[in-house]
Each structure stands twice: as structure tokens, then as C-alpha cells.
Design an enzyme around this catalytic site. Sequence first.
Site, PDB file in Angstrom:
ATOM      1  N   HIS A  91       0.855  -1.193   0.000  1.00 46.03           N
ATOM      2  CA  HIS A  91       0.000   0.000   0.000  1.00 46.03           C
ATOM      3  C   HIS A  91       0.887   1.238   0.000  1.00 46.03           C
ATOM      4  O   HIS A  91       1.991   1.235   0.546  1.00 46.03           O
ATOM      5  CB  HIS A  91      -0.926   0.009   1.234  1.00 46.03           C
ATOM      6  CG  HIS A  91      -1.964   1.089   1.131  1.00 46.03           C
ATOM      7  ND1 HIS A  91      -1.708   2.383   1.498  1.00 46.03           N
ATOM      8  CD2 HIS A  91      -3.242   1.068   0.673  1.00 46.03           C
ATOM      9  CE1 HIS A  91      -2.794   3.115   1.266  1.00 46.03           C
ATOM     10  NE2 HIS A  91      -3.739   2.341   0.772  1.00 46.03           N
ATOM     11  N   GLU A 139      -3.485   3.230  -7.350  1.00 40.70           N
ATOM     12  CA  GLU A 139      -3.921   4.407  -6.579  1.00 40.70           C
ATOM     13  C   GLU A 139      -2.867   5.517  -6.698  1.00 40.70           C
ATOM     14  O   GLU A 139      -1.816   5.410  -6.076  1.00 40.70           O
ATOM     15  CB  GLU A 139      -4.013   4.070  -5.083  1.00 40.70           C
ATOM     16  CG  GLU A 139      -4.949   2.963  -4.711  1.00 40.70           C
ATOM     17  CD  GLU A 139      -5.202   2.950  -3.198  1.00 40.70           C
ATOM     18  OE1 GLU A 139      -6.370   2.973  -2.831  1.00 40.70           O
ATOM     19  OE2 GLU A 139      -4.237   2.934  -2.403  1.00 40.70           O
TER      20      GLU A 139
HETATM   21  O1  G3P Z   1      -6.456   2.048   0.495  1.00 44.96           O
HETATM   22  C1  G3P Z   1      -7.367   2.979   0.047  1.00 44.96           C
HETATM   23  C2  G3P Z   1      -6.790   4.317  -0.068  1.00 44.96           C
HETATM   24  O2  G3P Z   1      -5.455   4.489  -0.046  1.00 44.96           O
HETATM   25  C3  G3P Z   1      -7.610   5.342  -0.724  1.00 44.96           C
HETATM   26  O3  G3P Z   1      -7.902   6.202   0.307  1.00 44.96           O
HETATM   27  O4  G3P Z   1      -9.192   7.820   1.531  1.00 44.96           O
HETATM   28  O5  G3P Z   1      -8.646   8.236  -0.873  1.00 44.96           O
HETATM   29  O6  G3P Z   1     -10.305   6.474  -0.262  1.00 44.96           O
HETATM   30  P1  G3P Z   1      -9.086   7.243   0.159  1.00 44.96           P
END
Ligand code: G3P
Length: 222
Positions: A91, A139
Site C-alpha cells: 500500500h 492508486e
Molecule cells: O487504500 C485505500 C486508499 O489508499 C484510498 O484512500 O481515503 O482516498 O479512499 P481514500
Amino acid sequence: MAIIVLNFKTYRESTGIEALRLAEICEDISREYSVQMVVVPQVADIHAISSAVNIPVYAQHVDGVGFGGFTGHVTAASLKAAGAAGSLINHSERRLKLAEIEASITACRSFGLKTIVCTNNVATTRSAAALEPDFVAVEPPELIGSGIPVSKANPEVIRGSVAAVKDIAPKVAVLCGAGITHGEDLRSAIELGSEGVLLASGIIKAADPRKALEDLVSGVLK
Ligand code: G3P
């Protein structure tokens, strides 16, 4: 069926007893709507949650070490024993080296745990896919916690990741995350070719997480 992976991170609202309550809400949502919810609490909360709910519980991190003289590590064996069904790996808030990612995937495989390897762009998605985890979750770090959905701010990273994975390891499923909150965010994530989303703050920090989840899943209801 869309997959929604809710990372509890270390938010106060999703720690200890609050984590259990949130997992129960996720189980209700999974039962009431046609979505697959996966909850990702802190390690110390896994056993209580996996004993109480019937949806998959994943860890936020796993180390690629086995039994023996290691201290402060999270082993795949202990996750399995605690009732986890899988783990996030690499992560953005818990980055690993490439060799460590591979070791974590191997450890999970030997205990029958599913793996979601997180990546930050198309190039790292490509490398992660080559290791053949069950999922890659792309992400962009700058959008994490921003409330600005990756599906709107950077659709290219999702399209590009989906194309790269299809090319390298078509059995690997692609998730995307960062800033995902509403039904339309989930819908565009799916339209862009991902199988679901990995998210946190939009639900966990919401005044009413159940309502926030209902809003989210409305994006994929017929
Ligand atoms: O693991 C999920 C994350 O990193 C995304 O976070 O708060 O933008 O949904 P968020």
C-alpha cells in the site's frame, strides 16, 4: 459483481469496537446489494471481525517471512489463523521493495490467502502484474484522502493499468482507488475497466458510513 475493498487504515472511526461495527455495516451492504464487500482492518482487529462477519477480511500488510526468529512481523500463517482471507501488499502508506512484494505474495499463496498488490501508476502496475497476485490496485498517491476521485482526475491511469494487466497477466483483476466516494465514482471506475474499488476516507470519515456506502453502491445498481 463489483468488488468494494474498504481499507480501515488507522482511523479512530475504524479501530477496535468501531472497526467491528463498521464491518457489520459492510456485511449488511454486501447482503442487501449485489456487491462483494471486503474489509481491511488493522491486524489486531482481524480475529474479532472475522469471527463476527461473513464477508472476507483482509490484512493491510503482510511480511514475506515464515516461522522463526523474526520480531514485529506480520506472517501469512498468523493472518490465516486469525481468519483473514487475504492481504493488501505494498500500500502507498506501507511501501515495500520489489523482492519483498514477491516474498509477501509467495507467503500468502502458501497459506491460501488472496493478494492485492497496490501500485501508483501504469509502470508499477505492469511490474506488479508480472508477479501474478490476485488483484492489482492502482492508486495515485496524490489523490489518496483528497476526495477527488481517480476515476475523474486520472481516468488514464485506470485505462492504462487495465490494458497493461490484460497484456501481461490477464487472470489478474484490476481495482482502482484514491478519492472514491460516490456512486458515480464507482460507476466510472467500472466503466473504465476495473473490477471494483479500494477506498477509505469517503466512507470511514462520513457522518453516516451506512448511508455513504449506500450512495457508493447505487452506482452499480440496475
Ligand atoms: O487504500 C485505500 C486508499 O489508499 C484510498 O484512500 O481515503 O482516498 O479512499 P481514500
